[in-house]
Design a protein around this motif. Structure first.
Motif, PDB file in Angstrom:
ATOM      1  N   TYR A   1       6.379  63.862 -33.572  1.00 33.04           N
ATOM      2  CA  TYR A   1       7.226  64.249 -32.956  1.00 33.04           C
ATOM      3  C   TYR A   1       8.107  65.093 -33.378  1.00 33.04           C
ATOM      4  CZ  TYR A   1      10.632  60.728 -33.488  1.00 33.04           C
ATOM      5  OH  TYR A   1      11.450  59.813 -34.297  1.00 33.04           O
ATOM      6  N   LEU A   2       8.537  66.317 -32.730  1.00 29.04           N
ATOM      7  CA  LEU A   2       9.556  67.223 -33.015  1.00 29.04           C
ATOM      8  C   LEU A   2      10.454  67.273 -31.904  1.00 29.04           C
ATOM      9  CD1 LEU A   2      11.221  69.108 -35.259  1.00 29.04           C
ATOM     10  CD2 LEU A   2       9.552  70.928 -34.366  1.00 29.04           C
ATOM     11  N   GLN A   3      11.889  67.078 -32.097  1.00 26.74           N
ATOM     12  CA  GLN A   3      12.796  67.451 -30.811  1.00 26.74           C
ATOM     13  C   GLN A   3      13.882  68.093 -31.179  1.00 26.74           C
ATOM     14  OE1 GLN A   3      13.757  63.440 -29.398  1.00 26.74           O
ATOM     15  NE2 GLN A   3      12.016  63.555 -28.291  1.00 26.74           N
ATOM     16  N   ALA A   4      14.122  69.275 -30.520  1.00 32.89           N
ATOM     17  CA  ALA A   4      15.333  70.007 -30.790  1.00 32.89           C
ATOM     18  C   ALA A   4      16.287  70.193 -29.650  1.00 32.89           C
ATOM     19  CB  ALA A   4      14.867  71.303 -31.389  1.00 32.89           C
ATOM     20  N   THR A   5      17.693  69.828 -29.634  1.00 32.86           N
ATOM     21  CA  THR A   5      18.631  69.910 -28.642  1.00 32.86           C
ATOM     22  C   THR A   5      19.539  71.190 -28.691  1.00 32.86           C
ATOM     23  OG1 THR A   5      19.976  68.293 -29.221  1.00 32.86           O
ATOM     24  CG2 THR A   5      18.195  67.806 -27.871  1.00 32.86           C
TER      25      THR A   5
ATOM     26  N   ILE B   1      18.278  68.443 -34.370  1.00 32.59           N
ATOM     27  CA  ILE B   1      16.855  68.430 -34.646  1.00 32.59           C
ATOM     28  C   ILE B   1      16.376  67.132 -35.408  1.00 32.59           C
ATOM     29  CG2 ILE B   1      15.057  69.662 -35.965  1.00 32.59           C
ATOM     30  CD1 ILE B   1      16.464  72.309 -35.965  1.00 32.59           C
ATOM     31  N   ALA B   2      15.463  66.526 -34.569  1.00 28.61           N
ATOM     32  CA  ALA B   2      14.733  65.152 -35.268  1.00 28.61           C
ATOM     33  C   ALA B   2      13.295  65.371 -34.963  1.00 28.61           C
ATOM     34  CB  ALA B   2      15.343  64.119 -34.272  1.00 28.61           C
ATOM     35  N   ALA B   3      12.859  64.490 -36.165  1.00 30.81           N
ATOM     36  CA  ALA B   3      11.292  64.535 -36.327  1.00 30.81           C
ATOM     37  C   ALA B   3      11.011  63.534 -37.003  1.00 30.81           C
ATOM     38  CB  ALA B   3      10.858  65.725 -37.337  1.00 30.81           C
ATOM     39  N   GLY B   4       9.633  62.878 -36.313  1.00 28.45           N
ATOM     40  CA  GLY B   4       9.311  61.446 -36.991  1.00 28.45           C
ATOM     41  C   GLY B   4       7.919  61.211 -36.578  1.00 28.45           C
ATOM     42  N   VAL B   5       7.475  59.904 -36.789  1.00 28.41           N
ATOM     43  CA  VAL B   5       6.295  59.312 -36.617  1.00 28.41           C
ATOM     44  C   VAL B   5       6.420  58.209 -35.676  1.00 28.41           C
ATOM     45  CG1 VAL B   5       3.931  58.634 -37.463  1.00 28.41           C
ATOM     46  CG2 VAL B   5       5.517  60.208 -38.702  1.00 28.41           C
ATOM     47  N   HIS B   6       5.553  58.035 -34.593  1.00 29.31           N
ATOM     48  CA  HIS B   6       5.892  57.026 -33.527  1.00 29.31           C
ATOM     49  C   HIS B   6       4.342  56.071 -33.876  1.00 29.31           C
ATOM     50  CE1 HIS B   6       6.492  54.549 -30.263  1.00 29.31           C
ATOM     51  NE2 HIS B   6       5.483  54.819 -29.782  1.00 29.31           N
ATOM     52  N   ILE B   7       4.554  54.856 -34.309  1.00 30.91           N
ATOM     53  CA  ILE B   7       3.380  54.095 -34.349  1.00 30.91           C
ATOM     54  C   ILE B   7       3.379  52.912 -33.587  1.00 30.91           C
ATOM     55  CG2 ILE B   7       2.133  52.518 -36.071  1.00 30.91           C
ATOM     56  CD1 ILE B   7       3.445  54.400 -38.400  1.00 30.91           C
ATOM     57  N   ASP B   8       2.158  52.745 -32.501  1.00 37.17           N
ATOM     58  CA  ASP B   8       2.154  51.512 -31.825  1.00 37.17           C
ATOM     59  C   ASP B   8       1.205  50.436 -32.457  1.00 37.17           C
ATOM     60  OD1 ASP B   8       1.910  49.828 -29.561  1.00 37.17           O
ATOM     61  OD2 ASP B   8       1.168  51.377 -28.147  1.00 37.17           O
ATOM     62  N   TRP B   9       1.648  49.245 -32.662  1.00 36.24           N
ATOM     63  CA  TRP B   9       0.850  48.400 -33.435  1.00 36.24           C
ATOM     64  C   TRP B   9       0.059  47.510 -32.573  1.00 36.24           C
ATOM     65  CZ3 TRP B   9       0.774  48.933 -38.698  1.00 36.24           C
ATOM     66  CH2 TRP B   9       1.711  49.449 -39.155  1.00 36.24           C
ATOM     67  N   LYS B  10       0.237  47.868 -31.272  1.00 35.22           N
ATOM     68  CA  LYS B  10      -0.623  46.837 -30.511  1.00 35.22           C
ATOM     69  C   LYS B  10      -2.117  47.291 -30.633  1.00 35.22           C
ATOM     70  CE  LYS B  10       2.990  46.292 -27.085  1.00 35.22           C
ATOM     71  NZ  LYS B  10       3.476  46.729 -25.591  1.00 35.22           N
TER      72      LYS B  10
ATOM     73  N   LEU C   1      -2.072  61.749 -32.991  1.00 39.79           N
ATOM     74  CA  LEU C   1      -3.356  61.607 -33.881  1.00 39.79           C
ATOM     75  C   LEU C   1      -4.347  60.800 -33.708  1.00 39.79           C
ATOM     76  CD1 LEU C   1      -4.074  62.626 -36.773  1.00 39.79           C
ATOM     77  CD2 LEU C   1      -3.151  60.451 -37.767  1.00 39.79           C
ATOM     78  N   ASN C   2      -4.063  59.772 -33.149  1.00 42.55           N
ATOM     79  CA  ASN C   2      -5.039  58.904 -32.387  1.00 42.55           C
ATOM     80  C   ASN C   2      -4.262  58.026 -31.176  1.00 42.55           C
ATOM     81  OD1 ASN C   2      -3.888  56.593 -33.919  1.00 42.55           O
ATOM     82  ND2 ASN C   2      -4.878  57.552 -35.451  1.00 42.55           N
ATOM     83  N   LYS C   3      -4.816  57.010 -30.720  1.00 38.42           N
ATOM     84  CA  LYS C   3      -3.856  56.186 -29.748  1.00 38.42           C
ATOM     85  C   LYS C   3      -2.871  55.298 -30.105  1.00 38.42           C
ATOM     86  CE  LYS C   3      -7.147  52.236 -29.479  1.00 38.42           C
ATOM     87  NZ  LYS C   3      -7.819  51.587 -28.590  1.00 38.42           N
TER      88      LYS C   3
END
Length: 270
Positions: free
Chosen positions: A230-234, A261-270, A223-225
């Motif tokens: 993400y979506l992952q399926a094994t 199957i896994a889905a989520g949001v990654h947030i970088d607070w730096k 979405l931005n930096k």
């Protein structure tokens, strides 16, 4: 341990590489355990133990390779390797007696020596010549061929001579990917040929893992930096793991992990 590597530009787009090394690898801690386990079932009396006297692996390695970059982001390569391993370890099963009763004893032992050699072919290509947005497409694939042999003494297993090293087998993978702007997508298939799991497993018979192929998917949208989804399926093809002894129809183990199957949001607070 000592090592050296060399790299030579035969041409601007053609590279040759070589490496020699000597490595030492400790045995698994579980195999060094002094614990002993007993099973007194009348039809299957067994003993399982570790071996605190296992020696570490000592490996002498030689690697040679060629890489041809026929485009800015695309290349093909061929690598060969040879490894001479001393003290390679594996699990073996032999017969023993406890208070006059027969038991099957399973423990890790060091083989005398082992040799591993093979080659790996890699091909990566990005379709940068296609019109946007298809110029983000690409393919990546490789195939590894490996052969091996190991010698063991008659005091360790019932038959002396040459044996395939447990865990060694041909493998390959292929993936189709898309990477452009905030979007990253990858569909990958990973395959491993049947390989020896144990020289002497239950009842002293060699145990082999059947060929296995798994299809995985991963996708990311940035979405931005700082924020990405993400979506992952094994194991999309719901592949299962099987082991057999000597003959394919003598299956000794099955494992069904199913799809994940896994889905989520990654947030970088730096």
């Amino acid at each position: 341990m000592p090592s050296a590597s060399f790299r030579l530009n035969l041409r601007d787009d053609l590279l040759f590489g070589a490496a020699v090394s000597k490595t030492l690898t400790r045995p698994d801690l579980s195999n060094l355990s002094a614990a002993v386990g007993y099973d007194f079932r009348p039809t299957d009396q067994t003993i399982t133990k570790g071996n605190a006297e296992l020696k570490p692996y000592l490996s002498k390695n030689l690697d040679l390779g060629l890489e041809w970059y026929f485009a800015d982001t695309s290349y093909v390569s061929l690598d060969t390797f040879y490894k001479k391993v001393d003290n390679f370890s594996t699990l073996v099963t032999s017969t023993t007696e406890v208070l006059g009763f027969p038991f099957l004893l399973t423990e890790p032992v060091n083989l005398n020596s082992a040799a591993i050699k093979g080659a790996e072919f890699t091909f990566n290509y990005q379709f940068t010549h296609l019109p946007s947005p298809f110029d983000g497409l690409g393919v990546a694939t490789n195939y590894t061929y490996v052969t091996s042999s190991a010698s063991a003494s008659g005091s360790e297993i019932s038959t002396t001579g040459k044996f395939a090293i447990p865990g060694i087998g041909n493998s390959s993978n292929a993936s189709l990917f898309y990477q452009k702007g905030p979007v990253e997508l990858r569909l990958a298939y990973n395959w491993r040929q049947a390989y020896l799991n144990s020289i002497a497993g239950a009842q002293g018979q060699p145990t082999t893992v059947k060929s296995y192929g798994q299809l995985d998917f991963s996708g990311t949208y940035h979405l931005n930096k700082n924020v990405s989804f993400y979506l992952q399926a094994t194991n999309l093809n719901n592949e299962k793991i099987y082991q057999y002894q000597v003959y394919l129809d003598r299956e000794s183990y099955a494992e069904a992990d199913g799809r994940t199957i896994a889905a989520g949001v990654h947030i970088d607070w730096k």
